[in-house]
Scaffold this motif. Structure first.
Motif, short mmCIF file in Angstrom:
data_model
loop_
_atom_site.label_atom_id
_atom_site.label_comp_id
_atom_site.label_asym_id
_atom_site.label_seq_id
_atom_site.Cartn_x
_atom_site.Cartn_y
_atom_site.Cartn_z
N PRO A 4 0.81 -1.22 0.00
CA PRO A 4 0.00 0.00 0.00
C PRO A 4 0.85 1.28 0.00
N THR A 5 2.03 1.22 0.62
CA THR A 5 2.93 2.38 0.55
C THR A 5 3.35 2.60 -0.90
N ALA A 6 3.73 1.53 -1.58
CA ALA A 6 4.13 1.65 -2.99
C ALA A 6 2.98 2.22 -3.82
N GLU A 7 1.79 1.70 -3.61
CA GLU A 7 0.63 2.20 -4.35
C GLU A 7 0.43 3.69 -4.08
N LYS A 26 5.33 -9.87 -16.73
CA LYS A 26 6.66 -9.60 -16.19
C LYS A 26 6.54 -9.47 -14.68
N ILE A 27 7.34 -10.27 -13.97
CA ILE A 27 7.34 -10.25 -12.51
C ILE A 27 8.76 -9.94 -12.05
N ALA A 28 8.89 -8.97 -11.16
CA ALA A 28 10.20 -8.61 -10.62
C ALA A 28 10.12 -8.59 -9.09
N VAL A 29 11.23 -8.97 -8.48
CA VAL A 29 11.34 -8.96 -7.02
C VAL A 29 12.09 -7.70 -6.59
N LEU A 30 11.50 -6.92 -5.69
CA LEU A 30 12.13 -5.69 -5.22
C LEU A 30 13.09 -5.91 -4.05
N ASN A 31 13.04 -7.07 -3.42
CA ASN A 31 13.91 -7.39 -2.28
C ASN A 31 13.78 -6.36 -1.16
N ILE A 32 12.56 -6.15 -0.72
CA ILE A 32 12.28 -5.23 0.38
C ILE A 32 11.69 -6.06 1.53
N PRO A 33 12.44 -6.22 2.62
CA PRO A 33 11.97 -7.04 3.73
C PRO A 33 10.82 -6.38 4.50
N ASP A 34 10.11 -7.21 5.25
CA ASP A 34 8.97 -6.75 6.03
C ASP A 34 9.44 -6.18 7.37
N GLN A 35 10.06 -5.00 7.31
CA GLN A 35 10.57 -4.37 8.53
C GLN A 35 10.27 -2.88 8.58
N TYR A 36 9.30 -2.45 7.79
CA TYR A 36 8.98 -1.03 7.71
C TYR A 36 7.51 -0.80 8.05
N ASP A 37 7.23 0.41 8.52
CA ASP A 37 5.86 0.83 8.76
C ASP A 37 5.29 1.46 7.50
N PRO A 49 9.57 6.85 5.90
CA PRO A 49 10.49 7.47 4.94
C PRO A 49 11.55 6.51 4.37
N ALA A 50 12.09 5.64 5.19
CA ALA A 50 13.09 4.69 4.69
C ALA A 50 12.47 3.73 3.67
N LEU A 51 11.24 3.34 3.86
CA LEU A 51 10.54 2.47 2.91
C LEU A 51 10.27 3.21 1.61
N ILE A 52 9.83 4.44 1.72
CA ILE A 52 9.57 5.26 0.53
C ILE A 52 10.85 5.41 -0.30
N LEU A 67 11.67 2.06 -1.98
CA LEU A 67 10.75 1.79 -3.09
C LEU A 67 11.09 2.65 -4.31
N GLU A 68 11.36 3.92 -4.08
CA GLU A 68 11.71 4.81 -5.20
C GLU A 68 12.97 4.33 -5.91
N LYS A 69 13.96 3.90 -5.14
CA LYS A 69 15.21 3.41 -5.75
C LYS A 69 15.00 2.10 -6.49
N ARG A 70 14.29 1.16 -5.87
CA ARG A 70 14.12 -0.17 -6.46
C ARG A 70 13.17 -0.18 -7.66
N CYS A 71 12.26 0.79 -7.71
CA CYS A 71 11.30 0.85 -8.82
C CYS A 71 11.79 1.69 -9.99
N ALA A 72 12.86 2.44 -9.78
CA ALA A 72 13.35 3.37 -10.81
C ALA A 72 13.63 2.68 -12.15
N ASN A 73 14.10 1.46 -12.12
CA ASN A 73 14.43 0.75 -13.36
C ASN A 73 13.22 0.13 -14.04
#
Length: 108
Positions: free
Chosen positions: A18-21, A79-90, A94-97, A100-106
């Motif tokens: 939901p943060t990504a969305e 097309k399915i891609a793994v972002l490698n973001i562990p379940d340790q964020y609320d 801000p760290a999750l945002i 996500l911005e870095k991992r989705c840039a490509n």
């Protein structure tokens, strides 16, 4: 130009997807949606969401495995891609945002 349809998937659709969305909802090049793979997810993943998506971004490798196992027949040509973001964020942390911005840039 038609927007790319991106589906974000995590386990329970409460924090990461939901943060990504939320952060990409106003991106000019994509339409976004999110779902969870668990039965108790806020928005459980549906076949319709998979059919809608051009790109599926999962948070962890285990999500890709569960997606293939439970929804494999709906994934042909996706097309399915793994972002490698562990379940340790609320939610909206801000760290999750930032991650996500870095991992989705490509991807878009």
């Amino acid at each position: 130009m038609e927007k790319r349809r991106v589906l974000f998937i995590c386990s329970r659709n409460r924090l990461r997807s939901p943060t990504a969305e939320a952060i990409f909802s106003n991106h000019p090049e994509v339409e976004v949606d999110s779902a969870g793979l668990s039965k108790d997810a806020e928005v459980p993943l549906s076949r319709e969401q998979l059919e809608w998506a051009d790109l599926i971004l999962v948070m962890e490798k285990i999500h890709r495995s569960r997606l293939n196992r439970n929804f494999g027949k709906y994934l042909r040509g996706k097309k399915i891609a793994v972002l490698n973001i562990p379940d340790q964020y609320d939610f909206m942390e801000p760290a999750l945002i930032d991650l996500l911005e870095k991992r989705c840039a490509n991807h878009f």
